[in-house]
Design a protein around this motif. Structure first.
Motif, PDB file in Angstrom:
ATOM      1  N   UNK A  10     -42.971   4.511 -23.568  1.00 45.89           N
ATOM      2  CA  UNK A  10     -43.274   4.309 -24.995  1.00 45.89           C
ATOM      3  C   UNK A  10     -42.394   3.219 -25.594  1.00 45.89           C
ATOM      4  N   UNK A  11     -41.106   3.274 -25.228  1.00 47.36           N
ATOM      5  CA  UNK A  11     -40.159   2.308 -25.809  1.00 47.36           C
ATOM      6  C   UNK A  11     -40.492   0.886 -25.381  1.00 47.36           C
ATOM      7  N   UNK A  12     -40.974   0.745 -24.146  1.00 44.19           N
ATOM      8  CA  UNK A  12     -41.191  -0.606 -23.617  1.00 44.19           C
ATOM      9  C   UNK A  12     -42.662  -1.029 -23.652  1.00 44.19           C
ATOM     10  N   UNK A  13     -43.473  -0.231 -24.341  1.00 45.69           N
ATOM     11  CA  UNK A  13     -44.906  -0.562 -24.347  1.00 45.69           C
ATOM     12  C   UNK A  13     -45.145  -1.874 -25.109  1.00 45.69           C
ATOM     13  N   UNK A  14     -46.140  -2.628 -24.621  1.00 52.54           N
ATOM     14  CA  UNK A  14     -46.522  -3.875 -25.313  1.00 52.54           C
ATOM     15  C   UNK A  14     -45.729  -5.081 -24.881  1.00 52.54           C
ATOM     16  N   UNK A  15     -44.700  -4.885 -24.060  1.00 50.86           N
ATOM     17  CA  UNK A  15     -43.924  -6.056 -23.597  1.00 50.86           C
ATOM     18  C   UNK A  15     -44.655  -6.656 -22.389  1.00 50.86           C
ATOM     19  N   UNK A  16     -44.962  -7.957 -22.440  1.00 51.08           N
ATOM     20  CA  UNK A  16     -45.701  -8.550 -21.315  1.00 51.08           C
ATOM     21  C   UNK A  16     -44.905  -8.476 -20.009  1.00 51.08           C
ATOM     22  N   UNK A  17     -45.648  -8.267 -18.914  1.00 49.56           N
ATOM     23  CA  UNK A  17     -44.997  -8.161 -17.601  1.00 49.56           C
ATOM     24  C   UNK A  17     -44.334  -9.478 -17.214  1.00 49.56           C
ATOM     25  N   UNK A  18     -43.189  -9.357 -16.636  1.00 51.74           N
ATOM     26  CA  UNK A  18     -42.502 -10.535 -16.095  1.00 51.74           C
ATOM     27  C   UNK A  18     -41.521 -10.017 -15.055  1.00 51.74           C
ATOM     28  N   UNK A  19     -40.946 -10.932 -14.328  1.00 54.25           N
ATOM     29  CA  UNK A  19     -40.015 -10.527 -13.265  1.00 54.25           C
ATOM     30  C   UNK A  19     -38.796  -9.819 -13.885  1.00 54.25           C
ATOM     31  N   UNK A  20     -38.257 -10.428 -14.969  1.00 57.90           N
ATOM     32  CA  UNK A  20     -37.053  -9.850 -15.584  1.00 57.90           C
ATOM     33  C   UNK A  20     -37.357  -8.491 -16.219  1.00 57.90           C
ATOM     34  N   UNK A  21     -38.576  -8.366 -16.772  1.00 62.43           N
ATOM     35  CA  UNK A  21     -38.958  -7.087 -17.382  1.00 62.43           C
ATOM     36  C   UNK A  21     -39.053  -5.996 -16.311  1.00 62.43           C
ATOM     37  N   UNK A  22     -39.658  -6.356 -15.195  1.00 62.83           N
ATOM     38  CA  UNK A  22     -39.806  -5.397 -14.102  1.00 62.83           C
ATOM     39  C   UNK A  22     -38.422  -4.948 -13.603  1.00 62.83           C
ATOM     40  N   UNK A  23     -37.519  -5.939 -13.455  1.00 61.03           N
ATOM     41  CA  UNK A  23     -36.161  -5.656 -12.973  1.00 61.03           C
ATOM     42  C   UNK A  23     -35.435  -4.715 -13.950  1.00 61.03           C
ATOM     43  N   UNK A  24     -35.601  -5.048 -15.239  1.00 59.63           N
ATOM     44  CA  UNK A  24     -34.926  -4.262 -16.278  1.00 59.63           C
ATOM     45  C   UNK A  24     -35.446  -2.821 -16.293  1.00 59.63           C
ATOM     46  N   UNK A  25     -36.761  -2.684 -16.250  1.00 57.59           N
ATOM     47  CA  UNK A  25     -37.366  -1.351 -16.325  1.00 57.59           C
ATOM     48  C   UNK A  25     -36.945  -0.504 -15.120  1.00 57.59           C
ATOM     49  N   UNK A  26     -36.924  -1.142 -13.978  1.00 58.59           N
ATOM     50  CA  UNK A  26     -36.538  -0.421 -12.756  1.00 58.59           C
ATOM     51  C   UNK A  26     -35.076   0.064 -12.878  1.00 58.59           C
TER      52      UNK A  26
END
Lengths: 271, 430
Positions: A10-26
């Motif tokens: 929910x907190x990260x919804x709407x953020x476009x996928x990217x390499x840094x986003x994937x790394x951060x979420x993981x």
């Protein structure tokens, strides 16, 4: 755990996928899973408490990601500036050397053209010194003396440039006065810096500089016949009046602060 | 990955005091009902998670010491014992006089002694983590969280968090005062060789906590009678302390003696919300020129001495920059040796911990019926008198590592204290 994963999604919804986003979420998922295990191991079996405790530790995952992205941007920007400075410097020197050679070969005026080359080198060095001063001034006051030495050097380089132009290019009589003016500029720049940087003993520098500065002005004005040597020398003892004035203003300012202090303290005591 | 916390100035200072005391702060609260252990476990784990220094070990690195955050289980922290009324006092004393080494996995131990339909909550914590002032805040937060959890099912996570740095004492000062306070390098505490007359240290010495209660009637009189003389409770206790000490130790009447009194540096902090639980205590060295002809003259000397400090807007802030500089410019091992030479740990001291507010320490509507808090167990010849009040009943306590003879000496001291307090409040039999 399901609820915590939902919280992350929910907190990260709407953020476009990217390499840094994937790394951060993981990384966040891993951290939160570890934390949940740690807390459960510590002895809490109430899932709601585990969830609330973890959420209180990660209250703004989205904002944190934003800050991370900003930080990365800043780092990239810094790197770009550094590269621009290095390549810019190389290009600058290449251009001025080529320009110097071209002008010299075309005009054949080798006796004068070297001044242009030297003046551009001095301008570069002065700019570099000023840039270091700006950087050092943001740090602890321990570095302020170094900054002041660099300011003096920058002023002297500019003075030397002015002298070379006056002497070599324009063949001005009394061009040596540029150095007297340079010392005057150096003291003024140092006094202003001491004041701006809230140097502890700034007042002593002001007092120390006023009389020699008056002597420099006397020499410059006397040499240019703006004032007569006699009684122009009276400028020097007259500068003592300015010294007294500076001391008087500083005492007034200090007392003003003192009366404000007492007010603040009594307010604090009331509260 | 190992999690580390910065060892703050006061953490290191209290570690340095390992030669003078056992660094433990103690509290005992008796409730007339049985505490919900499961709820307490949850509340304590939440508190520990919010205050990681409580489950950290102090690592005495010779260059730069630090706290290493450990994994733990609530059973390492909380124990529950079923005791009879007869066994209670002994069990409580045994628990409270334990010492947690700084290298321990956890820095706080809690025990609930269930006896009949009552529970006695005892806590010991490492002074390096927080002082008495913040320990009181911690207890209040713990009780509030416990109540919210038990009664409203609110997760007990509302604990103060923030910096533990000593520099918080400067944050609410005006720019000019801050600059001045950060340059107070002078150490204003002088060495005084007067000692509390305990026996010499022996191998068989054991820690004990001696207590003395002053009834609510008398405590209220201390307050009201003090006002007549322009004295605070602290001044009144200090005067009684001085007078008792002269008599007990046999100091000459003309001798000048000093007693150091703890100052809560939080007086300089307006907003505590961004400050974590930590130490913010300094000493003011109260010195009287002579005993005085009677206790009332001693009181006047005590008031005068305390007022010198109270009138100083930088009260308690002297020497902090010097200590900080000492730790900053040298490796820890070297700075400890240098600070030991310059720092004079007070031989005779008093800590006015103050009121334990029963309404804020209530659990599920049950206010504690009695309780007290005390400072560390001091090693001879150092002594610390702690004073707390609950329901207007004053508890004086002294934690000493000593023998039976020392117990008698401290007991005699408390008798003298009581007698001198009676004189001060006009209840003397003489």
């Amino acid at each position: 755990m399901k609820e915590l994963m939902k919280y992350i999604d929910d907190s990260l919804s709407g953020i476009p996928d990217s390499k840094s986003f994937y790394k951060y979420k993981k990384a966040i998922v891993d951290e939160i899973t570890d934390r949940a295990n740690e807390i459960t191991h510590a002895g809490i079996d109430d899932e709601n408490v585990v969830r609330d405790l973890i959420i209180s530790e990660y209250p703004d995952i989205r904002g944190e990601y934003g800050r991370l992205v900003d930080e990365e941007k800043k780092k990239r920007h810094k790197k770009q500036i550094r590269l621009a400075c290095i390549f810019g410097s190389i290009i600058y020197f290449l251009v001025i050397v080529i320009a110097f050679l071209a002008v010299s070969f075309v005009t054949g005026d080798w006796a004068h053209t070297w001044v242009y080359l030297v003046s551009f080198i001095f301008a570069y060095l002065s700019a570099a010194l000023i840039w270091i001063v700006v950087k050092l001034s943001r740090r602890q006051s321990l570095f302020h003396p170094v900054s002041r030495i660099f300011i003096a050097l920058a002023v002297m380089l500019l003075t030397l440039t002015v002298f070379l132009y006056l002497k070599v290019i324009f063949d001005v009589n009394k061009s040596w006065l540029a150095f007297i003016f340079g010392v005057l500029a150096m003291m003024s720049a140092d006094g202003i810096y001491a004041e701006k940087a809230s140097e502890r003993f700034a007042i002593f520098f002001h007092i120390l500089y006023i009389v020699p500065a008056a002597a420099m002005i006397y020499i410059i004005l006397g040499s240019l016949s703006v004032i007569p040597w006699h009684p122009g020398w009276l400028l020097i003892p007259a500068s003592l009046i300015i010294v007294l004035l500076v001391i008087f203003i500083r005492i007034l300012d200090h007392n003003k602060h003192k009366s404000q202090e007492i007010e603040e303290d009594s307010e604090w005591k009331d509260s | 990955m190992e999690r580390q916390l910065t060892a703050e100035l006061w953490d290191k200072m209290h570690y340095l005091f390992r030669d003078f005391n056992d660094r433990m702060v103690h509290v005992e609260l008796e409730y007339d009902y049985r505490i919900n252990i499961n709820a307490l476990k949850t509340v304590l784990v939440c508190a520990f998670e919010k205050i990681p220094v409580l489950h950290s070990s102090f690592t005495d690195n010779h260059i730069r010491p630090y706290w290493r955050v450990n994994e733990y289980n609530i059973d390492d922290v909380l124990s529950v014992e079923e005791v009879s009324e007869d066994e209670l006092a002994g069990a409580v004393d045994d628990f409270l006089t334990q010492c947690l080494p700084p290298e321990n996995q956890v820095q706080m131990k809690v025990c609930v002694f269930n006896h009949g339909e009552k529970s006695t909550l005892c806590i010991v914590e490492n002074h390096m983590c927080m002082d008495g002032g913040d320990f009181k805040f911690f207890l209040k937060d713990l009780c509030r969280n416990y109540n919210d959890y038990v009664e409203k099912k609110i997760s007990p996570i509302d604990m103060r968090q923030g910096t533990r740095s000593y520099k918080s004492v400067y944050k609410d000062l005006s720019q000019r005062d801050k600059k001045a306070a950060e340059n107070l390098y002078r150490n204003i505490n002088k060495k005084d060789d007067h000692r509390f007359p305990l026996t010499e240290s022996q191998n068989g010495d054991k820690s004990f906590i001696a207590r003395c209660n002053v009834s609510a009637d008398k405590f209220l009189k201390i307050k009201s009678e003090g006002k007549k003389y322009g004295a605070t409770i602290n001044d009144m206790l200090m005067a009684a302390y001085y007078f008792s000490l002269y008599e007990l130790a046999g100091f000459g009447e003309e001798e000048s003696v000093s007693i150091s009194c703890a100052i809560d540096l939080r007086r300089h902090i307006k907003d505590m919300s961004e400050t974590g639980y930590t130490n913010h205590t300094a000493w003011m060295q109260c010195k009287i020129p002579e005993r005085g002809r009677d206790i009332f003259e001693t009181l006047q000397y005590a008031i005068r001495s305390a007022n010198v400090f109270k009138q100083d807007k930088y009260m308690g802030l002297y020497g902090l920059p010097l200590l900080s500089l000492g730790y900053k410019i040298m490796p820890h091992a070297a700075s400890e040796e240098i600070i030991k030479i310059g720092y004079s740990n007070p031989m005779i001291a008093m800590s006015n911990i103050g009121i334990l507010e029963v309404d804020k320490l209530a659990l599920e509507g049950h206010e504690p019926v009695k309780g007290f808090m005390s400072g560390a167990v001091k090693y001879k010849p150092y002594v610390l008198l702690s004073a707390t009040s609950m329901r207007n009943e004053l508890t004086l306590s002294m934690c000493v590592r000593g023998n039976d003879e020392d117990k008698k000496i401290v007991s005699r001291f408390f008798e003298l204290m009581k007698k001198n307090i009676d004189v001060l409040i006009g209840e003397s039999a003489e």
